[in-house]
Design a protein around this motif. Sequence first.
Motif, PDB file in Angstrom:
ATOM      1  N   HIS A 116      39.452  71.745  70.778  1.00 32.75           N
ATOM      2  CA  HIS A 116      39.802  73.069  70.260  1.00 32.75           C
ATOM      3  C   HIS A 116      40.058  74.066  71.386  1.00 32.75           C
ATOM      4  O   HIS A 116      39.321  74.125  72.366  1.00 32.75           O
ATOM      5  N   GLU A 117      41.124  74.850  71.226  1.00 31.22           N
ATOM      6  CA  GLU A 117      41.439  75.922  72.160  1.00 31.22           C
ATOM      7  C   GLU A 117      41.264  77.257  71.449  1.00 31.22           C
ATOM      8  O   GLU A 117      41.653  77.411  70.289  1.00 31.22           O
ATOM      9  N   ALA A 118      40.677  78.213  72.146  1.00 27.43           N
ATOM     10  CA  ALA A 118      40.402  79.518  71.556  1.00 27.43           C
ATOM     11  C   ALA A 118      41.668  80.118  70.952  1.00 27.43           C
ATOM     12  O   ALA A 118      42.731  80.111  71.570  1.00 27.43           O
ATOM     13  N   ARG A 162      39.481  79.935  59.273  1.00 25.96           N
ATOM     14  CA  ARG A 162      39.606  81.077  60.178  1.00 25.96           C
ATOM     15  C   ARG A 162      38.231  81.614  60.556  1.00 25.96           C
ATOM     16  O   ARG A 162      37.974  81.926  61.729  1.00 25.96           O
ATOM     17  N   LEU A 163      37.336  81.726  59.597  1.00 26.10           N
ATOM     18  CA  LEU A 163      35.999  82.216  59.909  1.00 26.10           C
ATOM     19  C   LEU A 163      35.284  81.272  60.869  1.00 26.10           C
ATOM     20  O   LEU A 163      34.637  81.721  61.826  1.00 26.10           O
ATOM     21  N   ALA A 164      35.391  79.969  60.645  1.00 21.97           N
ATOM     22  CA  ALA A 164      34.758  79.010  61.553  1.00 21.97           C
ATOM     23  C   ALA A 164      35.308  79.161  62.966  1.00 21.97           C
ATOM     24  O   ALA A 164      34.556  79.123  63.950  1.00 21.97           O
ATOM     25  N   GLN A 165      36.625  79.329  63.082  1.00 23.12           N
ATOM     26  CA  GLN A 165      37.244  79.510  64.400  1.00 23.12           C
ATOM     27  C   GLN A 165      36.726  80.770  65.086  1.00 23.12           C
ATOM     28  O   GLN A 165      36.407  80.764  66.282  1.00 23.12           O
ATOM     29  N   LEU A 166      36.608  81.855  64.341  1.00 21.31           N
ATOM     30  CA  LEU A 166      36.130  83.111  64.916  1.00 21.31           C
ATOM     31  C   LEU A 166      34.671  83.002  65.349  1.00 21.31           C
ATOM     32  O   LEU A 166      34.275  83.555  66.382  1.00 21.31           O
ATOM     33  N   VAL A 167      33.868  82.287  64.574  1.00 17.93           N
ATOM     34  CA  VAL A 167      32.459  82.095  64.927  1.00 17.93           C
ATOM     35  C   VAL A 167      32.335  81.310  66.225  1.00 17.93           C
ATOM     36  O   VAL A 167      31.568  81.669  67.123  1.00 17.93           O
ATOM     37  N   ALA A 216      42.947  87.206  65.742  1.00 23.55           N
ATOM     38  CA  ALA A 216      42.315  85.891  65.768  1.00 23.55           C
ATOM     39  C   ALA A 216      43.037  84.909  66.672  1.00 23.55           C
ATOM     40  O   ALA A 216      42.427  83.957  67.162  1.00 23.55           O
ATOM     41  N   ASN A 217      44.342  85.113  66.898  1.00 26.83           N
ATOM     42  CA  ASN A 217      45.124  84.178  67.707  1.00 26.83           C
ATOM     43  C   ASN A 217      45.003  84.429  69.204  1.00 26.83           C
ATOM     44  O   ASN A 217      45.206  83.512  70.005  1.00 26.83           O
ATOM     45  N   ALA A 218      44.717  85.671  69.596  1.00 23.24           N
ATOM     46  CA  ALA A 218      44.655  86.020  71.018  1.00 23.24           C
ATOM     47  C   ALA A 218      43.222  85.873  71.524  1.00 23.24           C
ATOM     48  O   ALA A 218      42.326  86.595  71.068  1.00 23.24           O
ATOM     49  N   PRO A 219      42.961  84.945  72.449  1.00 23.20           N
ATOM     50  CA  PRO A 219      41.589  84.736  72.930  1.00 23.20           C
ATOM     51  C   PRO A 219      40.914  86.003  73.441  1.00 23.20           C
ATOM     52  O   PRO A 219      39.716  86.203  73.218  1.00 23.20           O
ATOM     53  N   ALA A 220      41.670  86.885  74.121  1.00 26.01           N
ATOM     54  CA  ALA A 220      41.065  88.104  74.655  1.00 26.01           C
ATOM     55  C   ALA A 220      40.573  89.016  73.540  1.00 26.01           C
ATOM     56  O   ALA A 220      39.541  89.684  73.670  1.00 26.01           O
ATOM     57  N   ARG A 241      27.722  74.943  69.586  1.00 24.36           N
ATOM     58  CA  ARG A 241      28.650  75.995  69.983  1.00 24.36           C
ATOM     59  C   ARG A 241      28.993  75.854  71.458  1.00 24.36           C
ATOM     60  O   ARG A 241      28.265  75.248  72.228  1.00 24.36           O
ATOM     61  N   PRO A 242      30.104  76.453  71.890  1.00 22.82           N
ATOM     62  CA  PRO A 242      30.468  76.385  73.306  1.00 22.82           C
ATOM     63  C   PRO A 242      29.430  77.085  74.169  1.00 22.82           C
ATOM     64  O   PRO A 242      28.677  77.933  73.704  1.00 22.82           O
ATOM     65  N   ASP A 243      29.403  76.711  75.436  1.00 28.63           N
ATOM     66  CA  ASP A 243      28.551  77.381  76.402  1.00 28.63           C
ATOM     67  C   ASP A 243      28.934  78.860  76.444  1.00 28.63           C
ATOM     68  O   ASP A 243      30.091  79.194  76.682  1.00 28.63           O
ATOM     69  N   PRO A 244      27.980  79.777  76.218  1.00 29.21           N
ATOM     70  CA  PRO A 244      28.335  81.201  76.196  1.00 29.21           C
ATOM     71  C   PRO A 244      28.893  81.698  77.516  1.00 29.21           C
ATOM     72  O   PRO A 244      29.587  82.708  77.553  1.00 29.21           O
ATOM     73  N   ARG A 245      28.618  80.984  78.607  1.00 25.35           N
ATOM     74  CA  ARG A 245      29.163  81.416  79.897  1.00 25.35           C
ATOM     75  C   ARG A 245      30.673  81.258  79.951  1.00 25.35           C
ATOM     76  O   ARG A 245      31.340  81.837  80.799  1.00 25.35           O
ATOM     77  N   ALA A 246      31.216  80.443  79.025  1.00 26.67           N
ATOM     78  CA  ALA A 246      32.665  80.252  78.986  1.00 26.67           C
ATOM     79  C   ALA A 246      33.357  81.345  78.182  1.00 26.67           C
ATOM     80  O   ALA A 246      34.569  81.410  78.132  1.00 26.67           O
ATOM     81  N   ILE A 247      32.562  82.215  77.551  1.00 29.03           N
ATOM     82  CA  ILE A 247      33.119  83.275  76.719  1.00 29.03           C
ATOM     83  C   ILE A 247      33.162  84.572  77.513  1.00 29.03           C
ATOM     84  O   ILE A 247      32.160  85.021  78.051  1.00 29.03           O
ATOM     85  N   THR A 248      34.335  85.172  77.602  1.00 31.31           N
ATOM     86  CA  THR A 248      34.472  86.450  78.292  1.00 31.31           C
ATOM     87  C   THR A 248      33.970  87.557  77.384  1.00 31.31           C
ATOM     88  O   THR A 248      34.451  87.707  76.269  1.00 31.31           O
ATOM     89  N   THR A 249      33.015  88.344  77.843  1.00 28.62           N
ATOM     90  CA  THR A 249      32.428  89.372  76.984  1.00 28.62           C
ATOM     91  C   THR A 249      32.664  90.779  77.504  1.00 28.62           C
ATOM     92  O   THR A 249      32.074  91.727  77.022  1.00 28.62           O
ATOM     93  N   THR A 250      33.516  90.918  78.511  1.00 28.42           N
ATOM     94  CA  THR A 250      33.823  92.254  79.001  1.00 28.42           C
ATOM     95  C   THR A 250      34.612  93.021  77.947  1.00 28.42           C
ATOM     96  O   THR A 250      35.574  92.518  77.400  1.00 28.42           O
TER      97      THR A 250
END
Length: 398
Positions: A98-100, A165-170, A342-346, A376-385
């Motif tokens: 899966h890709e964000a 869509r909800l699963a993807q967003l989660v 939902a389509n744009a990872p940022a 779930r993915p490693d949270p360090r891979a998620i940009t939270t800025t």
Amino acid sequence: MFARKTAAGFALLSLALAQTLSGCSTVSMAEGGAHPGSQMQASFSNVGGLFSGGPDAPAYSTRIFVVSTRKGGNHSTELTPGAVARYSLDTITVPPGHEAGDLERPNWGAPDPRRHIAVADHSALDDREFRSQLAAQISGRVGLSRDVLVYVHGFNTSLDDARFRLAQLVVDGNFSGVPVLFTWPSKSALLAYGADKESATASRDAYLKVLNEIAATPGVGRVHILAHSMGTWLTMETLREAALSGTPDLNGKLGQVLLAAPDIDLSVFRQQISRLDASKFSVFVSKGDRALQLSAGLQGDRRLGALDPGSSRDRELIDGLGVSVYDISAFSSGLIGHDNYANAPAVVSQIGATLNKAPTDQGQAVIDAGADRSVRPDPRAITTTDLPPVAEEQKAAQ
């Protein structure tokens, strides 16, 4: 021959316009769908609701409560009798590759969970079982993992479209709380926009009932809402109804309210937000949203989600609303640009950062160390800025 070509051309035009009006129907289609009638090929074992298995097992799974006023299943276009909600607890799996921002769906046939997002389990619940199961899901959680996210879809959306869509967003937003889908029936037809709005309107009481039930659940944290397109209108009308009944903040439990591509007339939104705490609301707008442009043409009024923060006139409108407004025009993809949230990872990252903030946080998202991340993915891979709201962005540039 001419008549056949004209009919075919009209059919193609109708299909294109239906896609334009679609609330959530633009998805990434994975290549090579499974053969029709094929069964799920991965081997699962269900342990505590989380799936584990061999090397073919999906990388992530998430359990979603579904609250529905659809009379039937995936493509149901009718309301339940009296618009009374039906409940279920579904397990959705997301493939290892899966890709964000993507919804991996087969072009045809049944999904292969090694490559596609899929429903792995479905359990129907009654009202009492829903409340009991929700309480059980929240029990023992700490911090932000006690929060609930309620997702409400837009026009022309099937049940699968909404729950996938909800699963993807989660997953992409690394949300550690409990996800709940509120779904209402759509006619899924070009000329049924008015009928869909009536179905959404008829679902207000069921929506408010479930919001109150969630807010009253023992141990629950905040109740966040993420709504898209026509679902934002349903959400605002329901919260306005809550305000009129004396509980505008769901007895102190209402968290963040995120409105993506809101298909709401500006003057109507001003009336709705006047009864609510505007500081809890974030609006994601895009000047290139063609679905909202068409909606404005059909209804004769500008839509909130199509505001252009670069326009001085629209800037004045934004400043007067009192809500946080995020301009996601730069993230537009495809011809329609209606699903950028939902389509744009940022942008998904921004949504996740907003939901994962503790009530007093002002900077980076705080991820609860006690949350279960085994699927779930490693949270360090998620940009939270944070992406700054447009008002803050312009102040910084001055």
